[in-house]
Design an enzyme around this catalytic site. Structure first.
Site, mmCIF file in Angstrom:
data_model
loop_
_atom_site.group_PDB
_atom_site.id
_atom_site.type_symbol
_atom_site.label_atom_id
_atom_site.label_comp_id
_atom_site.label_asym_id
_atom_site.label_seq_id
_atom_site.Cartn_x
_atom_site.Cartn_y
_atom_site.Cartn_z
ATOM 1 N N GLU A 1 2.575 38.197 -1.282
ATOM 2 C CA GLU A 1 1.464 37.566 -0.567
ATOM 3 C C GLU A 1 0.452 38.640 -0.180
ATOM 4 O O GLU A 1 0.813 39.763 0.179
ATOM 5 C CB GLU A 1 2.021 36.898 0.690
ATOM 6 N N LYS B 1 -1.645 28.339 0.334
ATOM 7 C CA LYS B 1 -0.577 28.215 1.331
ATOM 8 C C LYS B 1 -0.797 27.013 2.238
ATOM 9 O O LYS B 1 -1.847 26.873 2.864
ATOM 10 C CB LYS B 1 -0.508 29.508 2.142
ATOM 11 N N CYS C 1 5.189 32.646 1.455
ATOM 12 C CA CYS C 1 5.732 33.085 2.742
ATOM 13 C C CYS C 1 6.358 31.954 3.545
ATOM 14 O O CYS C 1 7.445 31.476 3.218
ATOM 15 C CB CYS C 1 4.658 33.814 3.529
#
Length: 309
Positions: free
Chosen positions: A46, A123, A168
């Site tokens: 990330e 995300k 994540c």
């Protein structure tokens, strides 16, 4: 067998003053190492190109935008894409995206072995907060600097396999995995930048955070009969430690490769996509075993609602 040799290119710390060009040079070193090990796909973390900037409070829009990429590839990353194309290695990397409309996302892309971008993910599950928090040991301002992803959890056919992405904190939410599982995903790839200490609970240190990360990745892989490649940015970034623990997990939930350091490190595994078939056709045969008539609250509500007495 449909074997894909995957490399997890863990990145050590990236300091606030480090240039994108310097970071890309490090990425290419890992790419070259992956080529020597016969990798078909290399996965980076990330926000690969910069330090984890959401730890810093910024008000100036120009200062904020300087952490974001307006196109991909761009001048700084073109050498990486060019070398990957020469080596015929597909890439997956995360970065901060600024769209032409002025929107900000925490983004990850997937290429094929020619360097063409075949998939983009933004995300969805943003952790942290949007206002300065005096009670935290350090700030985690993803909700200030990013919009929640608007692309859902798609999968793409790449190198004769169904591949999906997350980033994540998404790994902690079973919905992320299951939505891709319902599309037949065989390989989930993602990066993370996870602090070594919980900013709201100092007693949850490195050991517990590594355990929780591995727990959810192994569970997600097993419960959806998919390979998973999770790659960290790790080490001390200007006094802010990030944990490592990059791993590759098989469709039975077993760790087959794990990083041993908090620096630039390559882990690899030969991943047979056909190894996903048994789980998908037996205990996790969704068509036979799922009972969606009982799952309504999963999409109908967000917070907890206890039954009335």
């Amino acid at each position: 067998m449909r074997e894909i040799t995957v490399g997890g290119a863990q990145m050590g710390p990236i300091q606030k003053a480090e240039s994108r060009e310097a970071v890309v040079a490090r990425m290419i070193v890992l790419l070259e190492a992956a080529a020597k090990r016969g990798c078909d796909l290399v996965v980076y973390p990330e926000l690969t190109l910069t330090t984890f900037f959401p730890r810093y409070w910024m008000d100036d829009e120009a200062e904020i935008d300087a952490w974001f990429e307006r196109e991909m590839p761009n001048g700084a990353t073109k050498p990486l894409f060019d070398r990957a194309r020469e080596l015929e290695i597909a890439l997956c990397l995360g970065y901060a995206e600024l769209t032409p409309e002025g929107d900000h996302y925490n983004t990850q892309i997937l290429t094929d072995r020619t360097g063409a971008i075949v998939g983009k993910y933004r995300k969805v599950h943003l952790p942290g907060h949007s206002e300065y928090d005096t009670e935290r040991a350090f700030q985690h301002l993803e909700k200030k600097y990013f919009l929640p992803g608007d692309l859902g959890f798609p999968v793409w056919r790449n190198m004769d396999a169904w591949m999906g992405m997350m980033i994540c904190n998404d790994r902690r939410w079973p919905e992320s995995w299951r939505l891709m599982g319902l599309q037949g995903v065989e390989l989930v790839v993602f990066g993370y930048n996870t602090p070594s200490v919980n900013s709201q609970m100092g007693g949850e240190g490195l050991e517990k955070r590594l355990y929780h990360s591995e727990l959810v990745i192994c569970a997600g892989a097993y419960q959806n009969a998919t390979w998973a490649v999770a790659v960290a940015k790790a080490g001390d970034e200007d006094g802010h430690p990030l944990m490592g623990g990059s791993i590759i997990v098989d469709p039975n939930g077993f760790v087959v490769a794990k990083a041993q350091t908090e620096g630039d490190e390559l882990i690899t595994a030969v991943c047979d996509m056909d190894a996903t078939v048994f789980g998908k056709e037996t205990i996790f045969d969704f068509a036979r075993h799922r009972r969606i008539e009982h799952y309504g609250p999963i999409t109908a509500q967000t917070g907890v609602k206890t039954p009335e007495a």
